[in-house]
Enzyme design. Structure first.
Site, PDB file in Angstrom:
ATOM      1  N   HIS A   1       0.813  -1.215   0.000  1.00 52.67           N
ATOM      2  CA  HIS A   1       0.000   0.000   0.000  1.00 52.67           C
ATOM      3  C   HIS A   1       0.851   1.272   0.000  1.00 52.67           C
ATOM      4  O   HIS A   1       1.911   1.345   0.611  1.00 52.67           O
ATOM      5  CB  HIS A   1      -0.917   0.008   1.228  1.00 52.67           C
ATOM      6  N   ASP A   2       0.369   2.254  -0.744  1.00 51.72           N
ATOM      7  CA  ASP A   2       0.943   3.606  -0.768  1.00 51.72           C
ATOM      8  C   ASP A   2       2.340   3.661  -1.376  1.00 51.72           C
ATOM      9  O   ASP A   2       3.052   4.657  -1.205  1.00 51.72           O
ATOM     10  CB  ASP A   2       0.963   4.223   0.640  1.00 51.72           C
TER      11      ASP A   2
ATOM     12  N   GLY B   1       5.022  -1.075   2.805  1.00 56.98           N
ATOM     13  CA  GLY B   1       4.198   0.101   2.561  1.00 56.98           C
ATOM     14  C   GLY B   1       5.000   1.383   2.460  1.00 56.98           C
ATOM     15  O   GLY B   1       6.055   1.533   3.075  1.00 56.98           O
TER      16      GLY B   1
END
Length: 262
Positions: free
Chosen positions: A124-125, A142
């Protein structure tokens, strides 16, 4: 089958998904709502696409890919987040790419012309640039940022919030817990450490001898001379006056949340 796309009869396409011209979808693949797939994408069997996800044109998903799934983050509470993928990327078997998190910017983003080999994971991200190669089992935690023309060897990976600069090279099994400056080669075998500059990669991308010599001089200042980081930065500032590449290196050093890998 229809005029817009070639869909295997066992595939499941949500009516709210949008598929561009010439898209092909293989057996047992599932495409959920709020998924946009651009023209000419080729999707193999047993893939899953979860939205909100936007995918550009000419991408290939070979098989068993999981694209746009929820972030693997305990803080995620179902908030609306996105995955955005550019053009002409290749995703080999069992690649996973997750959406962003609400407290991490809300988006995972990937550029163009990247190759992600089997079992690679982009968490994520993360922000991934262009023309990168992630070899088998590459793992990004992440919030990792990866520049352009980065090569990550098999079983290598990066800690949360690390940055990997343009033209860097991570050796097999290298695990980095700090920022990797542009042009730097990181040795493999567990905790990665800088091992020089990526001279061969730079030559292949058209860097001339003068540019490579300036980058080598900057590397020696940063890693070989034994200088404290503050003093090394001062010397790099002088070198940057005659080299845009050294200026890029210096700007990178000044811009991160994680410590510099040294």
């Amino acid at each position: 089958m229809n005029d817009k796309a070639q869909i295997h009869p066992t595939a499941v396409i949500d009516p709210a998904a949008r598929l561009g011209e010439g898209v092909s979808v293989g057996a047992f693949t599932v495409v959920g709502p709020e998924v946009e797939i651009g023209d000419g994408c080729q999707i193999g069997p047993h893939c899953s696409f979860t939205g909100p996800t936007r995918i550009g044109s000419g991408n290939r998903f070979i098989g068993h890919c999981a694209i746009g799934g929820e972030p693997q983050d305990k803080k995620f509470a179902g908030e609306r987040t996105e995955l955005v993928i550019g053009d002409r990327n290749v995703f080999r078997e069992f690649v996973t790419v997750n959406r962003g998190t609400g407290n991490g910017g809300g988006i995972t983003r990937m550029g163009d012309d990247n190759w992600l080999l089997a079992y690679s994971h982009v968490a994520h991200d993360c922000i991934v640039g262009n023309n990168c190669v992630f070899s088998n089992n590459t793992t990004l935690a992440g919030h990792v940022t990866v520049g352009d023309w980065v090569i990550i060897s098999g079983f290598a990976g990066a800690h949360q919030f690390c940055r990997i600069g343009d033209h860097a090279f991570l050796g097999m099994g290298a695990l980095v817990n700090g920022d990797v400056p542009p042009f730097t080669m990181v040795g493999g075998n567990s905790l990665g450490r800088p091992r020089g500059i990526n001279s061969e990669g730079l030559k292949r991308r058209g860097f001339d001898a003068e540019r490579i010599a300036a980058i080598k001089r900057a590397y020696r200042t940063l890693y070989v001379a034994g200088l404290p980081l503050a003093e090394a930065r001062e010397q790099l500032g002088v070198q940057a006056e005659s080299s845009d590449d050294v200026r890029q290196l210096l700007d990178f050093i000044d811009g991160g949340e994680r410590p510099l890998l040294r």
